[in-house]
Design a protein around this motif. Sequence first.
Motif, mmCIF file in Angstrom:
data_model
loop_
_atom_site.group_PDB
_atom_site.id
_atom_site.type_symbol
_atom_site.label_atom_id
_atom_site.label_comp_id
_atom_site.label_asym_id
_atom_site.label_seq_id
_atom_site.Cartn_x
_atom_site.Cartn_y
_atom_site.Cartn_z
ATOM 1 N N PHE A 207 0.817 -1.333 -0.224
ATOM 2 C CA PHE A 207 0.001 -0.148 -0.021
ATOM 3 C C PHE A 207 0.865 0.836 -0.124
ATOM 4 N N TYR A 208 1.887 1.475 0.117
ATOM 5 C CA TYR A 208 2.695 2.344 0.630
ATOM 6 C C TYR A 208 3.471 3.547 0.135
ATOM 7 N N SER A 209 3.478 5.002 -0.311
ATOM 8 C CA SER A 209 4.057 5.290 -0.445
ATOM 9 C C SER A 209 5.890 6.057 -0.445
ATOM 10 N N SER A 210 5.329 5.722 1.022
ATOM 11 C CA SER A 210 6.622 6.440 1.946
ATOM 12 C C SER A 210 6.703 5.692 3.290
ATOM 13 N N ILE A 211 7.986 5.161 3.430
ATOM 14 C CA ILE A 211 7.929 4.879 4.926
ATOM 15 C C ILE A 211 9.247 5.443 5.232
ATOM 16 N N THR A 212 9.138 4.530 6.313
ATOM 17 C CA THR A 212 10.447 4.756 7.752
ATOM 18 C C THR A 212 11.645 4.484 7.238
ATOM 19 N N ASN A 213 12.634 5.441 8.908
ATOM 20 C CA ASN A 213 13.936 4.054 8.125
ATOM 21 C C ASN A 213 13.824 2.892 8.213
ATOM 22 N N ILE A 214 14.208 1.779 8.091
ATOM 23 C CA ILE A 214 14.056 0.763 8.908
ATOM 24 C C ILE A 214 14.990 0.134 9.639
ATOM 25 N N VAL A 215 14.234 -0.880 10.443
ATOM 26 C CA VAL A 215 15.158 -1.090 11.470
ATOM 27 C C VAL A 215 14.603 -2.581 11.480
ATOM 28 N N TYR A 216 16.348 -3.347 12.774
ATOM 29 C CA TYR A 216 16.428 -4.473 12.010
ATOM 30 C C TYR A 216 16.093 -5.187 13.480
ATOM 31 N N LEU A 217 15.309 -6.016 13.598
ATOM 32 C CA LEU A 217 14.666 -6.685 15.220
ATOM 33 C C LEU A 217 14.270 -8.174 14.969
ATOM 34 N N ASN A 218 14.951 -9.163 16.001
ATOM 35 C CA ASN A 218 14.137 -10.747 16.530
ATOM 36 C C ASN A 218 14.220 -10.866 14.338
ATOM 37 N N GLU A 219 15.866 -11.316 13.521
ATOM 38 C CA GLU A 219 15.432 -11.544 12.150
ATOM 39 C C GLU A 219 14.255 -10.759 11.665
ATOM 40 N N ARG A 220 14.073 -10.257 11.436
ATOM 41 C CA ARG A 220 12.996 -9.332 10.358
ATOM 42 C C ARG A 220 13.315 -7.894 10.473
ATOM 43 N N PHE A 221 13.392 -7.187 9.312
ATOM 44 C CA PHE A 221 13.098 -5.631 9.001
ATOM 45 C C PHE A 221 11.537 -4.850 8.758
ATOM 46 N N TYR A 222 12.046 -3.890 9.783
ATOM 47 C CA TYR A 222 10.727 -3.307 9.697
ATOM 48 C C TYR A 222 10.687 -2.031 9.685
ATOM 49 N N CYS A 223 9.414 -1.962 9.047
ATOM 50 C CA CYS A 223 9.256 0.030 8.697
ATOM 51 C C CYS A 223 7.740 -0.254 8.411
ATOM 52 N N TYR A 224 7.745 1.481 8.686
ATOM 53 C CA TYR A 224 6.157 2.086 8.760
ATOM 54 C C TYR A 224 5.680 3.069 7.653
ATOM 55 N N GLU A 225 4.393 2.425 7.536
ATOM 56 C CA GLU A 225 3.918 3.338 6.304
ATOM 57 C C GLU A 225 3.612 5.153 6.807
ATOM 58 N N GLY A 226 3.559 5.890 5.777
ATOM 59 C CA GLY A 226 3.708 7.058 5.414
ATOM 60 C C GLY A 226 2.259 7.138 6.175
ATOM 61 N N PHE A 227 1.563 6.838 6.780
ATOM 62 C CA PHE A 227 0.556 7.929 7.474
ATOM 63 C C PHE A 227 -0.825 7.707 6.300
ATOM 64 N N LYS A 228 -0.715 7.075 5.281
ATOM 65 C CA LYS A 228 -2.284 7.104 5.191
ATOM 66 C C LYS A 228 -3.436 5.973 4.982
ATOM 67 N N ALA A 229 -4.524 6.248 5.348
ATOM 68 C CA ALA A 229 -5.566 6.024 5.554
ATOM 69 C C ALA A 229 -5.594 4.490 5.254
ATOM 70 N N GLU A 230 -5.647 4.415 3.834
ATOM 71 C CA GLU A 230 -5.505 2.940 3.611
ATOM 72 C C GLU A 230 -4.786 2.254 3.029
ATOM 73 N N GLY A 231 -3.388 2.066 3.753
ATOM 74 C CA GLY A 231 -2.200 1.630 4.177
ATOM 75 C C GLY A 231 -1.513 1.660 5.232
ATOM 76 N N GLU A 232 -1.828 2.607 6.253
ATOM 77 C CA GLU A 232 -1.484 2.521 7.701
ATOM 78 C C GLU A 232 -0.879 1.469 8.573
ATOM 79 N N GLY A 233 -0.034 1.568 8.957
ATOM 80 C CA GLY A 233 0.879 0.035 9.328
ATOM 81 C C GLY A 233 1.870 -0.426 8.844
#
Length: 388
Positions: A207-233
Amino acid sequence: MKSKSMSPTKKSHSPSSSTVSNKRSKLVNPSFADLPSSLVNPSFADLPSCLLEVIMSRLELKDNIRASTACKPWLEAGVAVRVVEQHPWLMCFPKRGSSFELRDPLKWKPYTLELPELADSTVRYAKDGWLLMERSNEDEVFFFNPFTRELISLPKLKLAYGQFAFSCAPASDNCVVVALESKRDIVTISTSYPGGTGWNSSDFPTFYSSITNIVYLNERFYCYEGFKAEGEGLYSFDPFIHTWEYHPATYGCFDVRGDPYGYEQSACLAENNGKLFLILTSRHEKRPVVYDQRISDGGMEFWGEMSDARLDGFTFFASLYNSEVRKNLPWVRDNICFSRSGRKRKRCASYSFKERSYNTAKEWEDWLELCPAGSIWIDPPKNILKYL
């Protein structure tokens, strides 16, 4: 044989008080003039520094901090033995040339590193004292340690726009590098590792068009979507089996704060001790907001806004490419240190939750530029002054 008679014992007369005082004045008073005041009127502040450090080293951190407020000698001894987490330094990139500037956010004294190896290169990520660099004209990606000057090459990768991250220092056996690039409703995720011969790429719907920086935690990479209602998460990627998962941000998540489309908000993702944190700044708020992951009574994970009481001494170091979290840094507890110089350039732009204000007060007006593209937080070695 005649025994000698014992003569009666003569009683010695005790000196009068005036005699004693005269003797004391003759014997003692002259020496007092030559003695330092610390011996005449001793106090705990006059204890030798080595003894003070021994005393302070036996105290818990909270007691150490309290005792350090007694006087300057106690403060110096307390700080000398205080065990705290090492904090990152701010690294600023030159607009041209190879003179990189390093600043300790607590002292804000500038140091210059001449790094000709990084000419015409862009810093994309930092972790464990290493930088991940890119030379876009040559499609070159490589690791570089600005302190030891060690360089480790990676396979070439052509990436028009995207985010980079890596799991741990490149000398580690399980170091993996990830690159994310978004194209409309598809995200291309590529992985490689030091010594690899190529990149393993996969496409995923998103869904995303922009993301936060990426974080590595528990053998997975995480990022957060740019706060759009249809894909926020939250999105997560497993680099070992190449799976991409979406975790909706529900149950006590973000208030849109007057911006339902997320165009006027900026965020940084960070982790500490197995927990994710999200730092949000907005044009509609005169203060940043920090969220952390929690678990509801029903076992559901959700994001909750951290109150001042829940900050628990954390210090957040936020930048566009990476963000760090430390605890028990006595000088900057309950603060967010951003990667931009403050208006007077005497320190980094920051926000104190305790004082509920930016330093300076108008920093919030530049909420979008609090984490500029020209700087990043990096973990220095303990003997960093050796390299400066």
